[in-house]
Design an enzyme around this catalytic site. Structure first.
Site, short mmCIF file in Angstrom:
data_model
loop_
_atom_site.label_atom_id
_atom_site.label_comp_id
_atom_site.label_asym_id
_atom_site.label_seq_id
_atom_site.Cartn_x
_atom_site.Cartn_y
_atom_site.Cartn_z
N SER A 48 0.87 -1.18 0.00
CA SER A 48 0.00 0.00 0.00
C SER A 48 0.90 1.22 0.00
O SER A 48 2.06 1.14 0.43
CB SER A 48 -0.86 0.00 1.27
OG SER A 48 -1.47 1.26 1.47
N TYR A 61 -2.03 -1.23 10.24
CA TYR A 61 -2.06 -1.40 8.78
C TYR A 61 -0.75 -0.92 8.16
O TYR A 61 -0.11 -1.64 7.39
CB TYR A 61 -3.25 -0.64 8.20
CG TYR A 61 -3.39 -0.80 6.70
CD1 TYR A 61 -3.97 -1.95 6.18
CD2 TYR A 61 -2.92 0.17 5.82
CE1 TYR A 61 -4.10 -2.12 4.81
CE2 TYR A 61 -3.04 0.01 4.46
CZ TYR A 61 -3.63 -1.13 3.95
OH TYR A 61 -3.74 -1.30 2.59
#
Length: 177
Positions: A48, A61
């Site tokens: 990401s 995350y």
């Protein structure tokens, strides 16, 4: 994962790391011996933009994606002579149900569709970009709009400004809650 670091249960950090980091590494380690034996292969890991820059209230995350970035960099260097290619993909927001299924700091399902995800890239566009990257044997690709890319470069070239901006963002986000 959405929540304040101080309030995030440790098992939430572990669950996110198991899903985003260890699952991809486990799969790679199963197939790597075969790739090494045949002196050919290509592993694609999905990270990401938050594996390069992290935003407040996404600690678990971002940490899982940073870890994946580091693993891919090491793997790429170690397996270069074995003709095993590694591509790490760092997309921005993708129009999926990610936020609906995200965990809160307590481990509950978030259950809300974030506006940023609703307005994200279509999965088909991201898949097409990944396929092109594999065909070109790209090592590290970003699939993000200009602002996240600029933030990544800002963090590298002027970290104090980047950290100041993230502090302001954290305060602004906290006020919204």
């Amino acid at each position: 994962m959405l929540g304040e670091i101080i309030n995030t249960n440790m098992d939430v950090d572990i669950k996110v790391m198991l899903t985003n980091y260890f699952a991809q590494i486990a799969l790679a380690k199963v197939i790597l011996p075969y790739m090494i034996k045949q002196q050919s292969g290509h592993i694609v890991c999905i990270s990401s933009i938050q594996g390069k820059i992290s935003i407040p209230y996404r600690s678990a995350y971002a940490a899982s994606k940073y870890a994946l970035q580091a693993w891919c960099d090491c793997c790429r260097a170690e397996l270069h002579d074995q003709n095993v290619k590694i591509t790490i993909v760092s997309p921005g927001y993708i129009k999926t149900s990610l936020s609906l299924n995200a965990l809160t700091e307590s481990g509950q399902i978030y259950g809300v569709m974030d506006k940023t995800i609703q307005e994200g890239y279509y999965p088909e566009y991201v898949a097409d970009r990944i396929l092109k990257a594999v065909l070109k044997e790209e090592k590290d690709i970003l699939i993000t709009p200009f602002i996240p890319k600029a933030a990544m470069y800002l963090r590298t070239l002027c970290p104090s400004l980047y950290f100041w901006i993230m502090q302001k963002r954290a305060k602004k986000t906290k006020k919204k809650e």
